[in-house]
Design a protein around this motif. Structure first.
Motif, mmCIF file in Angstrom:
data_model
loop_
_atom_site.group_PDB
_atom_site.id
_atom_site.type_symbol
_atom_site.label_atom_id
_atom_site.label_comp_id
_atom_site.label_asym_id
_atom_site.label_seq_id
_atom_site.Cartn_x
_atom_site.Cartn_y
_atom_site.Cartn_z
ATOM 1 N N ALA A 111 16.299 12.216 38.301
ATOM 2 C CA ALA A 111 15.507 11.753 37.160
ATOM 3 C C ALA A 111 16.115 10.469 36.604
ATOM 4 C CB ALA A 111 15.485 12.837 36.081
ATOM 5 N N GLY A 112 15.413 9.864 35.673
ATOM 6 C CA GLY A 112 15.899 8.676 34.983
ATOM 7 C C GLY A 112 14.841 7.603 34.842
ATOM 8 N N ILE A 113 13.994 7.469 35.853
ATOM 9 C CA ILE A 113 12.974 6.425 35.836
ATOM 10 C C ILE A 113 11.917 6.670 34.752
ATOM 11 C CG2 ILE A 113 11.463 7.443 37.573
ATOM 12 C CD1 ILE A 113 11.125 4.536 38.687
ATOM 13 N N PRO A 129 -1.673 0.022 18.551
ATOM 14 C CA PRO A 129 -1.857 -1.296 17.929
ATOM 15 C C PRO A 129 -3.041 -2.026 18.564
ATOM 16 C CG PRO A 129 0.445 -0.938 18.524
ATOM 17 C CD PRO A 129 -0.348 0.176 19.140
ATOM 18 N N ALA A 130 -3.763 -2.793 17.772
ATOM 19 C CA ALA A 130 -4.986 -3.464 18.238
ATOM 20 C C ALA A 130 -4.725 -4.374 19.434
ATOM 21 C CB ALA A 130 -5.600 -4.257 17.093
ATOM 22 N N ASP A 131 -3.587 -5.036 19.469
ATOM 23 C CA ASP A 131 -3.310 -6.002 20.542
ATOM 24 C C ASP A 131 -2.430 -5.429 21.658
ATOM 25 O OD1 ASP A 131 -1.039 -5.763 18.999
ATOM 26 O OD2 ASP A 131 -0.580 -7.902 19.006
ATOM 27 N N PHE A 132 -2.278 -4.117 21.706
ATOM 28 C CA PHE A 132 -1.367 -3.495 22.676
ATOM 29 C C PHE A 132 -1.888 -3.638 24.102
ATOM 30 C CE2 PHE A 132 0.147 0.098 25.203
ATOM 31 C CZ PHE A 132 1.515 -0.055 25.046
ATOM 32 N N GLN A 133 -0.994 -4.053 25.009
ATOM 33 C CA GLN A 133 -1.298 -4.138 26.434
ATOM 34 C C GLN A 133 -0.109 -3.604 27.212
ATOM 35 O OE1 GLN A 133 -2.118 -8.182 27.486
ATOM 36 N NE2 GLN A 133 -4.219 -8.088 26.747
ATOM 37 N N ILE A 134 -0.400 -2.953 28.316
ATOM 38 C CA ILE A 134 0.673 -2.463 29.179
ATOM 39 C C ILE A 134 0.841 -3.450 30.315
ATOM 40 C CG2 ILE A 134 1.417 -0.611 30.717
ATOM 41 C CD1 ILE A 134 -0.191 1.262 28.875
ATOM 42 N N LYS A 135 2.030 -4.049 30.364
ATOM 43 C CA LYS A 135 2.348 -5.016 31.402
ATOM 44 C C LYS A 135 3.711 -4.658 31.976
ATOM 45 C CE LYS A 135 -0.026 -8.835 29.151
ATOM 46 N NZ LYS A 135 0.142 -10.130 28.521
ATOM 47 N N PRO A 136 3.814 -4.547 33.298
ATOM 48 C CA PRO A 136 5.128 -4.309 33.883
ATOM 49 C C PRO A 136 6.101 -5.418 33.455
ATOM 50 C CG PRO A 136 3.414 -3.981 35.515
ATOM 51 C CD PRO A 136 2.753 -4.584 34.304
ATOM 52 N N ASP A 137 7.282 -5.029 33.048
ATOM 53 C CA ASP A 137 8.294 -5.958 32.560
ATOM 54 C C ASP A 137 9.497 -5.888 33.505
ATOM 55 O OD1 ASP A 137 10.681 -6.861 31.203
ATOM 56 O OD2 ASP A 137 9.566 -6.770 29.327
ATOM 57 N N PRO A 138 9.793 -6.985 34.220
ATOM 58 C CA PRO A 138 10.918 -6.960 35.154
ATOM 59 C C PRO A 138 12.244 -6.576 34.500
ATOM 60 C CG PRO A 138 9.584 -8.908 35.526
ATOM 61 C CD PRO A 138 9.071 -8.257 34.263
ATOM 62 N N GLY A 139 12.456 -6.953 33.254
ATOM 63 C CA GLY A 139 13.694 -6.604 32.550
ATOM 64 C C GLY A 139 13.807 -5.111 32.296
ATOM 65 N N ILE A 140 12.713 -4.500 31.839
ATOM 66 C CA ILE A 140 12.719 -3.052 31.613
ATOM 67 C C ILE A 140 12.836 -2.325 32.951
ATOM 68 C CG2 ILE A 140 11.347 -1.078 30.831
ATOM 69 C CD1 ILE A 140 10.161 -2.936 28.670
ATOM 70 N N ALA A 141 12.105 -2.783 33.967
ATOM 71 C CA ALA A 141 12.180 -2.161 35.291
ATOM 72 C C ALA A 141 13.616 -2.203 35.812
ATOM 73 C CB ALA A 141 11.231 -2.866 36.257
ATOM 74 N N ASP A 142 14.252 -3.352 35.726
ATOM 75 C CA ASP A 142 15.623 -3.512 36.230
ATOM 76 C C ASP A 142 16.605 -2.600 35.498
ATOM 77 O OD1 ASP A 142 17.508 -4.995 37.961
ATOM 78 O OD2 ASP A 142 18.305 -5.702 36.039
ATOM 79 N N LYS A 143 16.396 -2.424 34.207
ATOM 80 C CA LYS A 143 17.251 -1.541 33.402
ATOM 81 C C LYS A 143 17.302 -0.129 33.986
ATOM 82 C CE LYS A 143 17.132 0.263 28.656
ATOM 83 N NZ LYS A 143 16.435 0.102 27.374
ATOM 84 N N TYR A 144 16.204 0.302 34.638
ATOM 85 C CA TYR A 144 16.124 1.652 35.202
ATOM 86 C C TYR A 144 16.246 1.650 36.734
ATOM 87 C CZ TYR A 144 14.908 3.023 30.526
ATOM 88 O OH TYR A 144 14.938 3.252 29.170
ATOM 89 N N GLY A 145 16.722 0.533 37.308
ATOM 90 C CA GLY A 145 16.944 0.484 38.745
ATOM 91 C C GLY A 145 15.681 0.318 39.572
ATOM 92 N N ASN A 146 14.648 -0.207 38.965
ATOM 93 C CA ASN A 146 13.369 -0.431 39.643
ATOM 94 C C ASN A 146 13.179 -1.948 39.763
ATOM 95 O OD1 ASN A 146 10.881 0.173 40.762
ATOM 96 N ND2 ASN A 146 9.876 0.517 38.814
ATOM 97 N N ILE A 147 13.347 -2.494 40.946
ATOM 98 C CA ILE A 147 13.308 -3.935 41.150
ATOM 99 C C ILE A 147 11.902 -4.378 41.578
ATOM 100 C CG2 ILE A 147 14.357 -5.869 42.378
ATOM 101 C CD1 ILE A 147 16.367 -4.193 40.701
ATOM 102 N N ILE A 148 11.280 -5.242 40.775
ATOM 103 C CA ILE A 148 9.981 -5.788 41.127
ATOM 104 C C ILE A 148 10.207 -6.902 42.141
ATOM 105 C CG2 ILE A 148 7.973 -7.043 40.271
ATOM 106 C CD1 ILE A 148 8.296 -5.480 37.627
ATOM 107 N N VAL A 149 9.623 -6.741 43.334
ATOM 108 C CA VAL A 149 9.839 -7.726 44.394
ATOM 109 C C VAL A 149 8.578 -8.548 44.696
ATOM 110 C CG1 VAL A 149 11.751 -6.476 45.458
ATOM 111 C CG2 VAL A 149 9.427 -6.004 46.225
ATOM 112 N N GLY A 150 7.468 -8.225 44.034
ATOM 113 C CA GLY A 150 6.256 -8.986 44.237
ATOM 114 C C GLY A 150 5.138 -8.481 43.361
#
Length: 153
Positions: A111-113, A129-150
């Protein structure tokens, strides 16, 4: 020491996810002594995370309903209803939902991701929130060992 854990659907955290989908957190590290994370996605056609690599956990996903294209180490596969994929850590991968709706079970060990999903998504029990959007964030991904490569495929 692990203990039994039981949660009814109404007790499972529901996260708003990419493209208006939902991720139900069925089990997390707290419930499994860090051994396992299980999430269930209810998503629509076109939903696709960035092409990425896990550095800490192996991943399994089962397409309960729907169809998808899956990329694993740059090979493309069609996944039909009931299909299962095992993705060892360090193998780049991604998917795209090709059916109108899909029900996808995801299992990660250890677990952890789930922290990445919680930081990126939004708990549906909280006001949106009215302006809320979900966008993958490379910094947050990297913090959990998930590397965005493309980008998504």
């Amino acid at each position: 020491m692990s203990m039994a854990y039981i949660a009814q659907p109404e007790q499972q955290q529901q996260l708003e996810w990419l493209d208006g989908g939902t991720l139900a957190m069925l089990l997390d590290g707290k419930a499994t002594n860090g051994q396992l994370m299980i999430g269930r996605f209810d998503v629509a056609e076109g939903e696709a995370p960035p092409y990425h690599t896990h550095t800490k956990e192996d991943e399994v996903f089962l397409l309960i309903k729907g169809t998808a294209l899956v990329w694993c180490d740059d090979e493309e596969y069609e996944l039909s209803e009931g299909g299962v994929v095992f993705l060892p850590k360090q193998i780049p991968h991604g998917y795209r939902i090709t059916s109108k709706k899909a029900d996808l079970l995801m299992i990660n060990t250890p677990a952890g991701i789930e922290g990445m999903f919680r930081e990126t998504g939004r708990d549906k029990a909280t006001p949106r929130p009215a302006d809320f959007q979900i966008k993958p964030d490379p910094g947050i991904a990297d913090k959990y060992g998930n590397i965005i490569v493309g980008p998504p495929r």
